[in-house]
Design a protein around this motif. Structure first.
Motif, PDB file in Angstrom:
ATOM      1  N   LEU A  58     -46.668  65.728   0.967  1.00 17.88           N
ATOM      2  CA  LEU A  58     -45.712  66.557   1.326  1.00 17.88           C
ATOM      3  C   LEU A  58     -44.491  65.703   2.138  1.00 17.88           C
ATOM      4  O   LEU A  58     -43.365  66.046   1.694  1.00 17.88           O
ATOM      5  N   GLU A  59     -44.760  64.787   2.838  1.00 19.51           N
ATOM      6  CA  GLU A  59     -43.455  64.071   3.069  1.00 19.51           C
ATOM      7  C   GLU A  59     -42.520  63.478   2.337  1.00 19.51           C
ATOM      8  O   GLU A  59     -41.252  63.597   2.504  1.00 19.51           O
ATOM      9  N   PRO A  60     -43.262  62.709   1.236  1.00 14.21           N
ATOM     10  CA  PRO A  60     -42.314  61.954   0.440  1.00 14.21           C
ATOM     11  C   PRO A  60     -41.515  62.796  -0.353  1.00 14.21           C
ATOM     12  O   PRO A  60     -40.427  62.835  -0.639  1.00 14.21           O
ATOM     13  N   GLU A  61     -41.961  64.043  -0.570  1.00 16.40           N
ATOM     14  CA  GLU A  61     -41.236  65.247  -1.605  1.00 16.40           C
ATOM     15  C   GLU A  61     -40.276  65.811  -0.632  1.00 16.40           C
ATOM     16  O   GLU A  61     -39.229  65.997  -1.061  1.00 16.40           O
ATOM     17  N   LEU A  62     -40.465  65.980   0.883  1.00 20.01           N
ATOM     18  CA  LEU A  62     -39.519  66.260   1.510  1.00 20.01           C
ATOM     19  C   LEU A  62     -38.230  65.254   1.667  1.00 20.01           C
ATOM     20  O   LEU A  62     -37.033  65.651   1.675  1.00 20.01           O
ATOM     21  N   ALA A  63     -38.888  64.074   1.780  1.00 23.62           N
ATOM     22  CA  ALA A  63     -37.794  62.898   1.806  1.00 23.62           C
ATOM     23  C   ALA A  63     -36.917  63.133   0.494  1.00 23.62           C
ATOM     24  O   ALA A  63     -35.509  62.736   0.729  1.00 23.62           O
ATOM     25  N   ALA A  64     -37.378  63.120  -0.486  1.00 27.12           N
ATOM     26  CA  ALA A  64     -36.667  63.235  -1.893  1.00 27.12           C
ATOM     27  C   ALA A  64     -35.704  64.295  -1.790  1.00 27.12           C
ATOM     28  O   ALA A  64     -34.665  63.959  -2.392  1.00 27.12           O
ATOM     29  N   GLY A  98     -44.090  59.572  24.339  1.00 31.89           N
ATOM     30  CA  GLY A  98     -42.462  59.526  24.060  1.00 31.89           C
ATOM     31  C   GLY A  98     -42.514  59.064  22.588  1.00 31.89           C
ATOM     32  O   GLY A  98     -41.574  59.223  21.950  1.00 31.89           O
ATOM     33  N   TYR A  99     -43.234  57.879  22.513  1.00 31.84           N
ATOM     34  CA  TYR A  99     -43.213  57.310  20.841  1.00 31.84           C
ATOM     35  C   TYR A  99     -43.466  58.405  19.877  1.00 31.84           C
ATOM     36  O   TYR A  99     -42.793  58.434  18.908  1.00 31.84           O
ATOM     37  N   ILE A 100     -44.383  59.113  20.064  1.00 29.75           N
ATOM     38  CA  ILE A 100     -45.051  60.063  19.103  1.00 29.75           C
ATOM     39  C   ILE A 100     -43.882  61.159  19.009  1.00 29.75           C
ATOM     40  O   ILE A 100     -43.170  61.677  17.877  1.00 29.75           O
ATOM     41  N   ARG A 101     -43.264  61.475  20.090  1.00 31.31           N
ATOM     42  CA  ARG A 101     -42.339  62.682  20.008  1.00 31.31           C
ATOM     43  C   ARG A 101     -40.948  62.004  19.326  1.00 31.31           C
ATOM     44  O   ARG A 101     -40.472  63.043  18.400  1.00 31.31           O
ATOM     45  N   SER A 102     -40.664  61.134  19.562  1.00 32.51           N
ATOM     46  CA  SER A 102     -39.189  60.480  19.107  1.00 32.51           C
ATOM     47  C   SER A 102     -39.436  60.206  17.484  1.00 32.51           C
ATOM     48  O   SER A 102     -38.788  60.272  16.624  1.00 32.51           O
ATOM     49  N   ASN A 103     -40.664  59.754  17.459  1.00 30.62           N
ATOM     50  CA  ASN A 103     -41.168  59.406  15.738  1.00 30.62           C
ATOM     51  C   ASN A 103     -41.276  60.496  14.985  1.00 30.62           C
ATOM     52  O   ASN A 103     -40.629  60.578  13.816  1.00 30.62           O
ATOM     53  N   LEU A 104     -41.598  61.722  15.518  1.00 27.74           N
ATOM     54  CA  LEU A 104     -41.738  63.059  14.842  1.00 27.74           C
ATOM     55  C   LEU A 104     -40.199  63.471  14.684  1.00 27.74           C
ATOM     56  O   LEU A 104     -39.959  64.122  13.672  1.00 27.74           O
ATOM     57  N   GLU A 105     -39.405  63.178  15.825  1.00 31.49           N
ATOM     58  CA  GLU A 105     -38.001  63.841  15.563  1.00 31.49           C
ATOM     59  C   GLU A 105     -37.264  63.098  14.290  1.00 31.49           C
ATOM     60  O   GLU A 105     -36.532  63.495  13.537  1.00 31.49           O
ATOM     61  N   PHE A 106     -37.714  61.786  14.358  1.00 32.50           N
ATOM     62  CA  PHE A 106     -37.021  60.868  13.246  1.00 32.50           C
ATOM     63  C   PHE A 106     -37.336  61.570  11.815  1.00 32.50           C
ATOM     64  O   PHE A 106     -36.512  61.746  11.063  1.00 32.50           O
ATOM     65  N   HIS A 107     -38.496  61.783  11.731  1.00 33.11           N
ATOM     66  CA  HIS A 107     -38.956  62.486  10.364  1.00 33.11           C
ATOM     67  C   HIS A 107     -38.531  63.806  10.305  1.00 33.11           C
ATOM     68  O   HIS A 107     -38.015  64.266   9.191  1.00 33.11           O
ATOM     69  N   ARG A 108     -38.410  64.618  11.326  1.00 33.29           N
ATOM     70  CA  ARG A 108     -38.006  66.055  11.204  1.00 33.29           C
ATOM     71  C   ARG A 108     -36.500  66.283  10.905  1.00 33.29           C
ATOM     72  O   ARG A 108     -36.101  67.168  10.061  1.00 33.29           O
ATOM     73  N   THR A 109     -35.852  65.254  11.457  1.00 34.18           N
ATOM     74  CA  THR A 109     -34.386  65.495  11.420  1.00 34.18           C
ATOM     75  C   THR A 109     -34.012  65.133   9.777  1.00 34.18           C
ATOM     76  O   THR A 109     -33.173  65.518   9.376  1.00 34.18           O
ATOM     77  N   LEU A 110     -34.847  63.877   9.297  1.00 35.98           N
ATOM     78  CA  LEU A 110     -34.421  63.646   7.754  1.00 35.98           C
ATOM     79  C   LEU A 110     -34.978  64.886   6.931  1.00 35.98           C
ATOM     80  O   LEU A 110     -34.247  65.420   6.272  1.00 35.98           O
ATOM     81  N   TYR A 111     -36.093  65.689   7.178  1.00 40.19           N
ATOM     82  CA  TYR A 111     -36.942  66.403   6.376  1.00 40.19           C
ATOM     83  C   TYR A 111     -36.121  67.913   6.533  1.00 40.19           C
ATOM     84  O   TYR A 111     -35.912  68.734   5.504  1.00 40.19           O
ATOM     85  N   LEU A 112     -35.297  68.258   7.486  1.00 43.15           N
ATOM     86  CA  LEU A 112     -34.499  69.338   7.576  1.00 43.15           C
ATOM     87  C   LEU A 112     -33.434  69.320   6.590  1.00 43.15           C
ATOM     88  O   LEU A 112     -32.975  70.361   6.164  1.00 43.15           O
ATOM     89  N   ARG A 113     -32.929  68.232   6.310  1.00 47.62           N
ATOM     90  CA  ARG A 113     -32.149  68.210   5.106  1.00 47.62           C
ATOM     91  C   ARG A 113     -32.542  68.637   3.750  1.00 47.62           C
ATOM     92  O   ARG A 113     -31.601  68.922   2.704  1.00 47.62           O
ATOM     93  N   GLN A 121     -33.978  71.262   3.138  1.00 49.54           N
ATOM     94  CA  GLN A 121     -33.724  72.785   2.806  1.00 49.54           C
ATOM     95  C   GLN A 121     -35.067  73.346   2.545  1.00 49.54           C
ATOM     96  O   GLN A 121     -34.973  74.113   1.348  1.00 49.54           O
ATOM     97  N   ALA A 122     -36.040  72.944   2.591  1.00 49.51           N
ATOM     98  CA  ALA A 122     -37.367  73.410   2.123  1.00 49.51           C
ATOM     99  C   ALA A 122     -38.398  73.992   3.164  1.00 49.51           C
ATOM    100  O   ALA A 122     -39.254  73.309   3.773  1.00 49.51           O
ATOM    101  N   PRO A 123     -37.906  75.075   4.061  1.00 50.64           N
ATOM    102  CA  PRO A 123     -38.396  75.532   5.354  1.00 50.64           C
ATOM    103  C   PRO A 123     -40.064  75.529   5.064  1.00 50.64           C
ATOM    104  O   PRO A 123     -40.951  75.270   6.088  1.00 50.64           O
ATOM    105  N   ALA A 124     -40.564  76.197   4.083  1.00 48.54           N
ATOM    106  CA  ALA A 124     -41.914  76.357   3.760  1.00 48.54           C
ATOM    107  C   ALA A 124     -42.645  75.050   3.908  1.00 48.54           C
ATOM    108  O   ALA A 124     -43.752  74.946   4.447  1.00 48.54           O
ATOM    109  N   MET A 125     -42.273  73.969   3.121  1.00 50.66           N
ATOM    110  CA  MET A 125     -42.806  72.871   2.953  1.00 50.66           C
ATOM    111  C   MET A 125     -42.865  72.016   4.338  1.00 50.66           C
ATOM    112  O   MET A 125     -44.034  71.414   4.687  1.00 50.66           O
ATOM    113  N   LEU A 126     -41.705  72.332   5.029  1.00 50.71           N
ATOM    114  CA  LEU A 126     -41.729  71.503   6.484  1.00 50.71           C
ATOM    115  C   LEU A 126     -42.609  72.141   7.453  1.00 50.71           C
ATOM    116  O   LEU A 126     -43.410  71.504   8.201  1.00 50.71           O
TER     117      LEU A 126
END
Length: 222
Positions: free
Chosen positions: A100-106, A138-153, A155-160
């Motif tokens: 899922l996540e490499p596809e979201l990043a792409a 805190g590490y887990i929270r900010s690490n997920l924020e890093f990935h979510r911030t990228l994946y929001l771009r 524009q694939a809400p079902a995949m996210l």
């Protein structure tokens, strides 16, 4: 001063009950996703209700939804707890992240403007701060924020949404993993992700994301 109704006076099915249940659901879901509840930790409806100031009905409904999402487990005896994942289950969830996540990043790459990259760089600095403070949650929270911030771009809400469900199921395990890895610096592959975004290099971006999200999990599954 207006007095708020006591939780037990709220009628099941009312708007207030639904609001209370949604509040408890979201708060518990966030705590689980961020690793604030350890694997195998038991929860009770009474304890949840007391912590969030609600009656048993919204607490029960929130737990029911979290069990359905795989964020909590419910035993035959009615015991509610955070999941303790088997190595096979960890490997399965790691494989889902790798898909899922490499596809979201792409998909996000064409919309990865400089402001986004700067934002990701700032979040990564926060990740580094939590590592320095040995703050696992805190590490887990900010690490997920890093990935979510990228994946929001992407524009694939079902995949996210699917990716977030995987994060949710892995939350307690990620806490255990952080303790085992004993990190002393932020994830190396975040730097590779940022470099690939700056270069517009999709193959390198997908490889960096895939390695970042699976490397530690697969160590834990061994």
């Amino acid at each position: 001063m207006l007095l708020q109704p006591r939780p037990e006076t709220v009628l099941p099915g009312s708007a207030a009950t639904l609001s209370a249940h949604e509040r408890v659901f979201r708060a518990l879901r966030t705590r689980i996703m961020h690793g604030e509840i350890a694997p195998g930790a038991a929860l009770t409806l009474r304890g949840i209700g007391k912590e969030y100031g609600v009656s048993m009905t919204p607490a029960r409904e929130a737990v029911r939804r979290l069990v359905a999402e795989g964020a909590l487990t419910l035993s035959a005896s009615g015991r509610v707890s955070a999941p303790e994942l088997s190595p096979e289950r960890i490997e399965e969830l790691a494989a889902l992240r790798a898909l899922l996540e490499p596809e979201l990043a792409a998909r996000a790459l064409p919309r990865a403007h400089f402001a986004l990259i700067d934002r990701l760089q700032a979040i990564n600095a926060t990740v580094a701060g939590h590592v320095a403070a040995a703050d696992g949650c805190g590490y887990i929270r900010s690490n997920l924020e890093f990935h979510r911030t990228l994946y929001l771009r992407a524009q694939a809400p079902a995949m996210l949404a699917m990716a977030e469900t995987v994060w949710l199921q892995l939350g307690p395990t990620m806490r255990a993993l952080y303790g085992r890895l004993r990190r002393t610096e932020p994830p190396y592959h975040h730097k590779l992700i940022l470099a690939a975004l700056r270069a517009g290099d999709e193959p390198s971006l997908k490889l960096a994301v895939r390695t970042d999200v699976t490397q530690g999990l697969r160590l834990l599954a061994q």
